[in-house]
Design a protein around this motif. Structure first.
Motif, PDB file in Angstrom:
ATOM      1  N   SER A  55     -80.536 134.702  34.518  1.00 39.06           N
ATOM      2  CA  SER A  55     -79.849 133.425  34.688  1.00 39.06           C
ATOM      3  C   SER A  55     -80.687 132.309  34.076  1.00 39.06           C
ATOM      4  N   ASN A  57     -81.127 129.732  35.486  1.00 39.13           N
ATOM      5  CA  ASN A  57     -81.795 129.135  36.648  1.00 39.13           C
ATOM      6  C   ASN A  57     -82.950 129.980  37.174  1.00 39.13           C
ATOM      7  N   GLU A 177     -78.057 130.336  45.841  1.00 37.44           N
ATOM      8  CA  GLU A 177     -76.767 130.995  45.638  1.00 37.44           C
ATOM      9  C   GLU A 177     -76.693 131.404  44.172  1.00 37.44           C
ATOM     10  N   ASP A 178     -76.780 132.702  43.925  1.00 37.25           N
ATOM     11  CA  ASP A 178     -76.724 133.224  42.558  1.00 37.25           C
ATOM     12  C   ASP A 178     -75.305 133.073  42.023  1.00 37.25           C
ATOM     13  N   GLU A 179     -75.167 132.361  40.904  1.00 40.40           N
ATOM     14  CA  GLU A 179     -73.827 132.115  40.369  1.00 40.40           C
ATOM     15  C   GLU A 179     -73.116 133.402  39.964  1.00 40.40           C
ATOM     16  N   SER A 180     -73.877 134.468  39.710  1.00 41.13           N
ATOM     17  CA  SER A 180     -73.245 135.733  39.317  1.00 41.13           C
ATOM     18  C   SER A 180     -72.476 136.372  40.468  1.00 41.13           C
TER      19      SER A 180
END
Length: 427
Positions: A55, A57, A177-180
């Protein structure tokens, strides 16, 4: 103190730890709650964060985890990995990368705490069901299991995500919070968002899956007992790098027991449940007739190999160290590439040594030989497995080759001996 917290603390306390306790810290809700909960109880921990680099991030997440651990007074270690899919799903490739790090960091007697919770267990059960897993795969995640000389403990498997969220809100915790997680092209996310909520409306899913998992684990343990007995019959042997068994003995077993043996062996070495095609491919290549082949089949995060009619199960090989050189004083432990070490066994003289690897064309004269020979041929005669021949350290002093790992010396009158060892999981 709520009942589920007491249960978590009880599970951790029941598992004694003879070394360091590590906590796999992604910064998500579950690992954040577990780190906070255990550190507040005064448990001595170290947090390890694996930066997958998947990511944009990822760097910010690592910084967040470092700050969180620091605020709780918990020592923090981060490792960046390269996730190589190599025909695997992204989740499995990332898991394999994490476990390579764990295998490098954990020492014998250490314990690794992982924060998968009860809802994760439900997802894992259905994922494996849909992939056609057998009893051991459907038994999903064990609450405790060996990992090389260390161990893995999952104390949150009896806890649901809702309980973890309530704890986090009560203590005003911040988590990643992992966007994936919103990407429903990934099987786990699709199950979590679109399938399991519907099933949960009709059935108490976590309780039912927990009961099924317990029953399946009993069946899997019986299969594990049979696998352990078959491993002993097949002359299971610890090797310099991994373990090996006799292929002549494996050939005497029916196919169903061969597959069960290999599954049990992979689990005992800290691997994950292999896909059925990979398992069958490994057995097919290992048992084919003729001379030894340079097989290397990935199974459950480990690698199945063949040499001199024995089947080997090893960790993945590190990147080639060709061209790397080290200076060594002949006294202290020398850390080599890929988790290997060179140490003094007895009587080795201190001095200024240079340690490097094969580059091709080297010759050596072992002390018991009258003439020098090609190093490649000498390593073959020594019975060193082919996949290790580019990893053996060559010890020089003033341009003269003195020792080839701990296989043989090349200098008359040289006192002492060396140890060349691998320190990772399943080593």
């Amino acid at each position: 103190m709520s009942e589920w917290i007491e249960g978590v603390l009880s599970r951790v306390s029941r598992h004694s730890c003879g070394g360091n306790r590590w906590l796999g810290f992604s910064g998500g809700l579950d690992s954040t709650v577990l780190l906070h909960l255990l550190s507040r109880q005064g448990l001595e921990l170290r947090a390890i964060h694996v930066n997958h680099g998947l990511s944009a991030n990822a760097g910010a997440w690592q910084e967040h985890c470092a700050a969180m651990a620091d605020s709780l007074g918990v020592p923090f270690v981060a490792r960046r990995v390269q996730v190589d899919r190599d025909g695997r799903g992204l989740e499995q490739a990332a898991r394999d990368a994490r476990y390579r790090v764990f295998g490098e960091v954990l020492q014998p007697g250490d314990e690794l705490l992982l924060a998968q919770h009860g809802d994760d267990q439900v997802e894992t059960f259905f994922l494996r069901l849909l992939r056609g897993a057998g009893a051991l795969g459907l038994a999903a995640m064990a609450d405790a299991r060996p990992l090389g000389g260390a161990s893995v403990l999952r104390p949150l498997l009896g806890v649901g995500r809702a309980q973890l969220e309530e704890y986090a809100r009560e203590h005003r915790l911040r988590w990643i919070e992992d966007e994936s997680n919103a990407d429903q092209s990934l099987d786990r996310n699709y199950l979590r968002a679109a399938v399991l909520p519907l099933l949960s409306e009709r059935w108490p899913l976590r309780e039912r899956v927990t009961r099924a998992v317990q029953n399946l684990r009993e069946a899997a343990e019986l299969l594990g007992d049979l696998g352990s007995a078959d491993l002993e019959l097949c002359d299971q042997r610890r090797e310099r790098f991994g373990e090996s068994i006799s292929l002549a003995s494996v050939r005497l077993l029916p196919q169903r027991r061969r597959k069960n043996l290999l599954r049990s062996w992979i689990a005992a070495c800290g691997g994950s449940m292999p896909e059925a095609p990979h398992l069958e491919q490994a057995l097919q290549q290992a048992l084919q007739s003729g001379e030894d082949t340079q097989m290397a089949v990935a199974v459950g995060g480990l690698v199945a190999r063949r040499f001199r009619d024995r089947l080997f199960l090893t960790p993945p090989l590190p990147a080639s160290p060709a061209g790397r050189q080290y200076r060594w004083n002949g006294r202290d432990r020398l850390e080599l590439a890929g988790g290997w070490t060179l140490t003094v066994d007895s009587g080795w003289p201190q001095g200024d040594y240079q340690v490097c690897y094969r580059s091709g064309g080297e010759r050596a004269r072992p002390t018991h030989r009258r003439h020098s020979q090609a190093l490649k041929k000498l390593l073959q005669e020594a019975g060193l497995e082919p996949w290790l021949r580019d990893l053996v350290p060559l010890v020089y002093r003033d341009g003269t080759l003195l020792a080839v790992g701990d296989l043989f010396l090349c200098e008359e009158g040289l006192e002492g001996s060396l140890k060349w060892r691998y320190g990772g999981a399943c080593g």
